[in-house]
Design a protein around this motif. Sequence first.
Motif, PDB file in Angstrom:
ATOM      1  N   PHE A   1       0.829  -1.203   0.000  1.00  0.00           N
ATOM      2  CA  PHE A   1       0.000   0.000   0.000  1.00  0.00           C
ATOM      3  C   PHE A   1       0.866   1.257   0.000  1.00  0.00           C
ATOM      4  O   PHE A   1       0.646   2.186  -0.790  1.00  0.00           O
ATOM      5  CB  PHE A   1      -0.905  -0.012   1.234  1.00  0.00           C
ATOM      6  CG  PHE A   1      -1.639   1.279   1.488  1.00  0.00           C
ATOM      7  CD1 PHE A   1      -2.912   1.485   0.981  1.00  0.00           C
ATOM      8  CD2 PHE A   1      -1.059   2.296   2.244  1.00  0.00           C
ATOM      9  CE1 PHE A   1      -3.590   2.676   1.215  1.00  0.00           C
ATOM     10  CE2 PHE A   1      -1.727   3.485   2.486  1.00  0.00           C
ATOM     11  CZ  PHE A   1      -2.993   3.677   1.968  1.00  0.00           C
ATOM     12  N   ALA A   2       1.856   1.317   0.882  1.00  0.00           N
ATOM     13  CA  ALA A   2       2.648   2.532   1.052  1.00  0.00           C
ATOM     14  C   ALA A   2       3.614   2.781  -0.091  1.00  0.00           C
ATOM     15  O   ALA A   2       4.001   3.926  -0.336  1.00  0.00           O
ATOM     16  CB  ALA A   2       3.421   2.471   2.370  1.00  0.00           C
ATOM     17  N   ALA A   3       3.983   1.728  -0.815  1.00  0.00           N
ATOM     18  CA  ALA A   3       4.983   1.887  -1.870  1.00  0.00           C
ATOM     19  C   ALA A   3       4.376   2.184  -3.229  1.00  0.00           C
ATOM     20  O   ALA A   3       4.981   2.882  -4.036  1.00  0.00           O
ATOM     21  CB  ALA A   3       5.851   0.633  -1.959  1.00  0.00           C
ATOM     22  N   CYS A   4       3.178   1.636  -3.499  1.00  0.00           N
ATOM     23  CA  CYS A   4       2.585   1.764  -4.833  1.00  0.00           C
ATOM     24  C   CYS A   4       3.635   1.446  -5.887  1.00  0.00           C
ATOM     25  O   CYS A   4       3.938   2.248  -6.758  1.00  0.00           O
ATOM     26  CB  CYS A   4       2.011   3.165  -5.051  1.00  0.00           C
ATOM     27  SG  CYS A   4       0.965   3.295  -6.522  1.00  0.00           S
TER      28      CYS A   4
ATOM     29  N   ILE B   1      -2.523   3.728  -4.729  1.00  0.00           N
ATOM     30  CA  ILE B   1      -3.750   3.326  -5.422  1.00  0.00           C
ATOM     31  C   ILE B   1      -4.241   1.977  -4.901  1.00  0.00           C
ATOM     32  O   ILE B   1      -3.449   1.115  -4.506  1.00  0.00           O
ATOM     33  CB  ILE B   1      -3.549   3.256  -6.952  1.00  0.00           C
ATOM     34  CG1 ILE B   1      -2.447   2.268  -7.326  1.00  0.00           C
ATOM     35  CG2 ILE B   1      -3.240   4.635  -7.502  1.00  0.00           C
ATOM     36  CD1 ILE B   1      -2.246   2.098  -8.828  1.00  0.00           C
ATOM     37  N   LEU B   2      -5.575   1.821  -4.917  1.00  0.00           N
ATOM     38  CA  LEU B   2      -6.219   0.589  -4.484  1.00  0.00           C
ATOM     39  C   LEU B   2      -7.195   0.126  -5.563  1.00  0.00           C
ATOM     40  O   LEU B   2      -7.691   0.929  -6.364  1.00  0.00           O
ATOM     41  CB  LEU B   2      -6.975   0.801  -3.170  1.00  0.00           C
ATOM     42  CG  LEU B   2      -6.162   1.214  -1.939  1.00  0.00           C
ATOM     43  CD1 LEU B   2      -7.103   1.458  -0.766  1.00  0.00           C
ATOM     44  CD2 LEU B   2      -5.135   0.174  -1.584  1.00  0.00           C
ATOM     45  N   ASP B   3      -7.454  -1.170  -5.572  1.00  0.00           N
ATOM     46  CA  ASP B   3      -8.465  -1.732  -6.458  1.00  0.00           C
ATOM     47  C   ASP B   3      -9.831  -1.225  -6.002  1.00  0.00           C
ATOM     48  O   ASP B   3     -10.228  -1.406  -4.840  1.00  0.00           O
ATOM     49  CB  ASP B   3      -8.406  -3.259  -6.391  1.00  0.00           C
ATOM     50  CG  ASP B   3      -9.266  -3.928  -7.446  1.00  0.00           C
ATOM     51  OD1 ASP B   3     -10.438  -3.524  -7.601  1.00  0.00           O
ATOM     52  OD2 ASP B   3      -8.783  -4.863  -8.103  1.00  0.00           O
ATOM     53  N   ALA B   4     -10.570  -0.593  -6.898  1.00  0.00           N
ATOM     54  CA  ALA B   4     -11.852   0.014  -6.534  1.00  0.00           C
ATOM     55  C   ALA B   4     -12.928  -1.020  -6.226  1.00  0.00           C
ATOM     56  O   ALA B   4     -13.968  -0.687  -5.670  1.00  0.00           O
ATOM     57  CB  ALA B   4     -12.328   0.933  -7.662  1.00  0.00           C
ATOM     58  N   ARG B   5     -12.676  -2.284  -6.577  1.00  0.00           N
ATOM     59  CA  ARG B   5     -13.690  -3.319  -6.329  1.00  0.00           C
ATOM     60  C   ARG B   5     -13.649  -3.835  -4.897  1.00  0.00           C
ATOM     61  O   ARG B   5     -14.700  -4.060  -4.291  1.00  0.00           O
ATOM     62  CB  ARG B   5     -13.488  -4.485  -7.300  1.00  0.00           C
ATOM     63  CG  ARG B   5     -13.715  -4.124  -8.771  1.00  0.00           C
ATOM     64  CD  ARG B   5     -13.200  -5.220  -9.664  1.00  0.00           C
ATOM     65  NE  ARG B   5     -11.754  -5.427  -9.501  1.00  0.00           N
ATOM     66  CZ  ARG B   5     -11.056  -6.327 -10.167  1.00  0.00           C
ATOM     67  NH1 ARG B   5     -11.655  -7.138 -11.033  1.00  0.00           N
ATOM     68  NH2 ARG B   5      -9.746  -6.439  -9.981  1.00  0.00           N
ATOM     69  N   ASP B   6     -12.421  -4.023  -4.357  1.00  0.00           N
ATOM     70  CA  ASP B   6     -12.335  -4.644  -3.032  1.00  0.00           C
ATOM     71  C   ASP B   6     -11.353  -3.961  -2.087  1.00  0.00           C
ATOM     72  O   ASP B   6     -11.182  -4.408  -0.951  1.00  0.00           O
ATOM     73  CB  ASP B   6     -11.959  -6.126  -3.167  1.00  0.00           C
ATOM     74  CG  ASP B   6     -10.646  -6.335  -3.923  1.00  0.00           C
ATOM     75  OD1 ASP B   6      -9.909  -5.350  -4.145  1.00  0.00           O
ATOM     76  OD2 ASP B   6     -10.355  -7.485  -4.284  1.00  0.00           O
ATOM     77  N   GLY B   7     -10.693  -2.894  -2.533  1.00  0.00           N
ATOM     78  CA  GLY B   7      -9.796  -2.160  -1.669  1.00  0.00           C
ATOM     79  C   GLY B   7      -8.445  -2.795  -1.452  1.00  0.00           C
ATOM     80  O   GLY B   7      -7.706  -2.389  -0.552  1.00  0.00           O
ATOM     81  N   THR B   8      -8.075  -3.771  -2.259  1.00  0.00           N
ATOM     82  CA  THR B   8      -6.745  -4.361  -2.130  1.00  0.00           C
ATOM     83  C   THR B   8      -5.711  -3.432  -2.760  1.00  0.00           C
ATOM     84  O   THR B   8      -6.017  -2.716  -3.723  1.00  0.00           O
ATOM     85  CB  THR B   8      -6.668  -5.740  -2.805  1.00  0.00           C
ATOM     86  OG1 THR B   8      -7.040  -5.600  -4.188  1.00  0.00           O
ATOM     87  CG2 THR B   8      -7.588  -6.731  -2.134  1.00  0.00           C
ATOM     88  N   PRO B   9      -4.470  -3.420  -2.241  1.00  0.00           N
ATOM     89  CA  PRO B   9      -3.450  -2.555  -2.824  1.00  0.00           C
ATOM     90  C   PRO B   9      -3.191  -2.904  -4.279  1.00  0.00           C
ATOM     91  O   PRO B   9      -3.045  -4.075  -4.638  1.00  0.00           O
ATOM     92  CB  PRO B   9      -2.216  -2.833  -1.962  1.00  0.00           C
ATOM     93  CG  PRO B   9      -2.760  -3.317  -0.660  1.00  0.00           C
ATOM     94  CD  PRO B   9      -3.987  -4.095  -1.021  1.00  0.00           C
ATOM     95  N   ALA B  10      -3.158  -1.879  -5.115  1.00  0.00           N
ATOM     96  CA  ALA B  10      -2.848  -2.057  -6.529  1.00  0.00           C
ATOM     97  C   ALA B  10      -1.396  -1.663  -6.771  1.00  0.00           C
ATOM     98  O   ALA B  10      -0.729  -1.117  -5.890  1.00  0.00           O
ATOM     99  CB  ALA B  10      -3.788  -1.203  -7.381  1.00  0.00           C
ATOM    100  N   THR B  11      -0.902  -1.956  -7.947  1.00  0.00           N
ATOM    101  CA  THR B  11       0.457  -1.576  -8.327  1.00  0.00           C
ATOM    102  C   THR B  11       0.392  -0.716  -9.576  1.00  0.00           C
ATOM    103  O   THR B  11      -0.671  -0.548 -10.185  1.00  0.00           O
ATOM    104  CB  THR B  11       1.326  -2.812  -8.598  1.00  0.00           C
ATOM    105  OG1 THR B  11       0.907  -3.429  -9.836  1.00  0.00           O
ATOM    106  CG2 THR B  11       1.210  -3.835  -7.469  1.00  0.00           C
TER     107      THR B  11
END
Length: 356
Positions: free
Chosen positions: A18-21, A304-314
């Motif tokens: 999450f913190a690194a993106c 950034i996070l996945d808008a569907r479930d809030g998991t960290p995105a890259t």
Amino acid sequence: MKTLDEREIQDLYTGSVFAACMIDPDWAREQADRLLALFTETDARPMLCEPAELDPEGLVVAVGFVSNGLPPAELRPVGDEFVRCLQLIERELGRPVVGVMPLAAAGVNAMVPPLVALQAGLPLVDADPMGRVFPLVSQTVFTVAGLPAGPVAAAGATGEAAVVQVEEPVRVDRVLRALAGVYGGWAATASYPMTGATLAAAGVQGSTTRLLRIGGILNADTSIREKYDALGRMDGMKLRVRARVSGVAWTASATQPGQTARPSSVTLVGEPNGRIVQLEIQDEVLLLMVDGVVRAAVPDIITILDARDGTPATLEDLWAGNTIDILVMTADAAWYSPAGMKLAGPTAFAALGVQQ
């Protein structure tokens, strides 16, 4: 001191992504998996402590990977590189290391210290030099405070190791990147040796605890709305924007020594308001604009996070048509001082046109 269990290692991994993106979390995942594998071989667990719990005169060092500025190499760590670095620092300074901290409280370098702590039988100290991740080893609150980065120990997977006698943090990046290239693309490092008292006075405090809390929220079996509500109650959470990626422009320009020349601009359309959202990126998100107005910029943490479930995105999730949630958190207060802004604010990335 606090014992970190299997669940908390998973939370730490999620918080670090999450913190690194980052572009690719594989190296961070690999460190977490190595640590969890050790859990099956020993009853010992990493211990998390505050700087104040250490001997004030005890020696603490930052551990983390440094690359040569290119994408991660296929050459993987053997597993003893960081322990060798600690031994080199101890031999150089004639004192035992009593604790380790992350070189950066995000990404792979947030996952290295608990593994090293368990291997070396040392506590993981809940503080670090950045409170987030920056591309340069010299971009730390210790540099802001005028503290030296060296001596620095660096080791590679094929057995080479060196101790670098360097005081100026800006020189550390040039030397370590060169060593990383010789070692095969990366180097395990131990840097910023200091006393526990100095760390308590100058470091970013509670950085690992913050990642654990973020990871715990995102890994919880709750709705995305509940996750975001919980994140919103955390100190430093300041903005959330939902948008759909409409275009990605990959470009290249000159960068500071050690930085990769991979800046890019991503254009998104805000949902449901249709506003134009723009992200400026170089290995991480540096700038967020909405309708041409800067809403956040380094040293803010923009992820950034996945808008569907809030998991960290890259950064690999920034493809046309994908909908993401952009979140912004404040960095440590030291980064908003004049010296901090000069070192890691928008003007430090002016080569990318990132300015306010």
